[in-house]
Design a protein around this motif. Structure first.
Motif, PDB file in Angstrom:
ATOM      1  N   LEU A   9       0.497  -1.285  -0.013  1.00  0.00           N
ATOM      2  CA  LEU A   9      -0.348  -0.327   0.017  1.00  0.00           C
ATOM      3  C   LEU A   9       0.924   1.227   0.058  1.00  0.00           C
ATOM      4  O   LEU A   9       0.388   1.652  -0.466  1.00  0.00           O
ATOM      5  CB  LEU A   9      -0.661   0.010   1.242  1.00  0.00           C
ATOM      6  N   ILE A  10       1.722   1.405   0.878  1.00  0.00           N
ATOM      7  CA  ILE A  10       2.735   2.326   0.764  1.00  0.00           C
ATOM      8  C   ILE A  10       3.663   2.304  -0.475  1.00  0.00           C
ATOM      9  O   ILE A  10       3.738   3.658  -0.898  1.00  0.00           O
ATOM     10  CB  ILE A  10       3.661   2.253   2.671  1.00  0.00           C
ATOM     11  N   ALA A  11       3.847   1.601  -1.224  1.00  0.00           N
ATOM     12  CA  ALA A  11       4.566   1.244  -2.490  1.00  0.00           C
ATOM     13  C   ALA A  11       3.583   1.816  -2.811  1.00  0.00           C
ATOM     14  O   ALA A  11       3.959   3.089  -4.514  1.00  0.00           O
ATOM     15  CB  ALA A  11       4.807   0.063  -2.549  1.00  0.00           C
ATOM     16  N   ASN A  12       2.265   1.521  -3.252  1.00  0.00           N
ATOM     17  CA  ASN A  12       1.591   2.440  -4.715  1.00  0.00           C
ATOM     18  C   ASN A  12       1.264   3.672  -4.348  1.00  0.00           C
ATOM     19  O   ASN A  12       0.983   4.790  -5.057  1.00  0.00           O
ATOM     20  CB  ASN A  12      -0.581   1.481  -4.359  1.00  0.00           C
ATOM     21  N   LEU A  13       1.351   4.217  -2.737  1.00  0.00           N
ATOM     22  CA  LEU A  13       0.976   5.682  -2.629  1.00  0.00           C
ATOM     23  C   LEU A  13       2.214   6.651  -3.044  1.00  0.00           C
ATOM     24  O   LEU A  13       1.894   7.273  -3.853  1.00  0.00           O
ATOM     25  CB  LEU A  13       0.720   5.882  -0.478  1.00  0.00           C
ATOM     26  N   LEU A  14       3.625   5.439  -2.827  1.00  0.00           N
ATOM     27  CA  LEU A  14       4.837   6.544  -2.786  1.00  0.00           C
ATOM     28  C   LEU A  14       4.977   6.913  -5.173  1.00  0.00           C
ATOM     29  O   LEU A  14       4.680   7.923  -5.370  1.00  0.00           O
ATOM     30  CB  LEU A  14       5.826   5.439  -2.834  1.00  0.00           C
ATOM     31  N   GLY A  17       2.253   9.588  -5.984  1.00  0.00           N
ATOM     32  CA  GLY A  17       2.372  10.444  -5.373  1.00  0.00           C
ATOM     33  C   GLY A  17       3.232  11.160  -6.583  1.00  0.00           C
ATOM     34  O   GLY A  17       3.595  12.492  -7.218  1.00  0.00           O
ATOM     35  N   TRP A  18       4.492  10.059  -7.055  1.00  0.00           N
ATOM     36  CA  TRP A  18       5.942  10.483  -8.024  1.00  0.00           C
ATOM     37  C   TRP A  18       5.374  10.888  -9.210  1.00  0.00           C
ATOM     38  O   TRP A  18       5.299  12.358 -10.394  1.00  0.00           O
ATOM     39  CB  TRP A  18       6.208   9.198  -8.006  1.00  0.00           C
ATOM     40  N   PHE A  19       4.267  10.134  -9.548  1.00  0.00           N
ATOM     41  CA  PHE A  19       3.643  10.701 -10.673  1.00  0.00           C
ATOM     42  C   PHE A  19       2.792  11.655 -10.764  1.00  0.00           C
ATOM     43  O   PHE A  19       2.993  13.072 -11.918  1.00  0.00           O
ATOM     44  CB  PHE A  19       2.460   9.364 -11.976  1.00  0.00           C
ATOM     45  N   LYS A  20       2.210  11.917 -10.099  1.00  0.00           N
ATOM     46  CA  LYS A  20       1.315  13.737  -9.968  1.00  0.00           C
ATOM     47  C   LYS A  20       1.969  14.726  -9.272  1.00  0.00           C
ATOM     48  O   LYS A  20       2.402  15.196 -10.202  1.00  0.00           O
ATOM     49  CB  LYS A  20       0.619  13.632  -8.382  1.00  0.00           C
TER      50      LYS A  20
END
Length: 245
Positions: A9-14, A17-20
């Protein structure tokens, strides 16, 4: 197991956020939305009406000239119509009178007096051709005869006179002389219908010769003199008449 789920879950959030953060900001060209803004017109709800400008100066309504003629202002009133002139009333000048009860030799004298006064009169005589007489027999006195004559006037009888010549028929009241008995009887019936009870009809054997005079346009001065003149003729009566229009 829970630890692995948390790490994923943390990996997906990171990654999200990077793409944004790495994505280039979108430029919204507001100018493109305002293209041809000056040509924009406000369309009213009326079909076929020309659109009005959107600017404040152009959006204000213009006065519309009406093709109908302007109504008259309160100050401009039509001139009053002249009312028709009433026709003049025909008025007979002077008085209309009838002088009756003139008998025998008085007739010629009355005719001459009228001529002297300048009064033009129509004469009606009952001469030799008259055959019957309608009358009331002589009363006891002249005063009684005049009182009876006043009663006749109240009954609506207009053609009468008191005989006052000192002869056989003194104080009688004459009610008319006629050429036929039929006419005399008819007149007597008319008198009886008005309430006259003592009148009779007799053959003309020694009845009085009578005359009457009708005159019109008699002035006040002439009437005054004629009133005095009528007193000189015993038994004569001067009456005012309604003048014919």
């Amino acid at each position: 197991m829970k630890l692995i789920f948390a790490l994923l879950l943390i990996a997906n959030l990171l990654v999200f956020g990077w793409f944004k953060l790495d994505a280039a900001p979108m430029k919204v060209e507001l100018q493109s939305r305002e293209k041809n803004a000056s040509a924009v017109k406000v369309v009213t709800g009326k079909l076929g009406a020309s659109p009005e400008p959107t600017t404040a100066a152009e959006a204000s309504p213009e006065p519309v000239a009406s093709s109908a003629p302007p109504s008259s202002s309160p100050a401009m009133t039509s001139a009053p119509k002249a009312s028709p002139t009433p026709s003049a009333t025909v008025k007979v000048a002077g008085h209309c009178v009838r002088w009756t009860g003139i008998t025998g030799e008085q007739i010629d004298a009355a005719r001459e007096k009228l001529r002297t006064l300048g009064i033009s009169a129509t004469e009606t005589s009952s001469g030799e051709s008259s055959k019957v007489w309608v009358y009331m027999p002589p009363l006891d006195s002249l005063e009684a005869a005049k009182a009876k004559a006043a009663q006749l006037a109240e009954m609506g009888v207009t053609d009468y006179f008191v005989v006052n010549n000192g002869g056989r028929w003194q104080n009688a009241i004459s009610l008319g002389i006629f050429s036929t008995r039929e006419a005399g009887e008819r007149h007597l019936a008319e008198l009886q219908a008005k309430g006259v009870r003592s009148a009779v009809v007799r053959d003309r054997d020694d009845t009085l010769k009578q005359a009457s005079f009708n005159a019109k346009n008699v002035s006040d001065q002439q009437l005054e003199k004629l009133n005095k003149l009528s007193l000189q003729f015993k038994g004569s009566v001067l009456r005012d008449l309604a003048c014919a229009r």
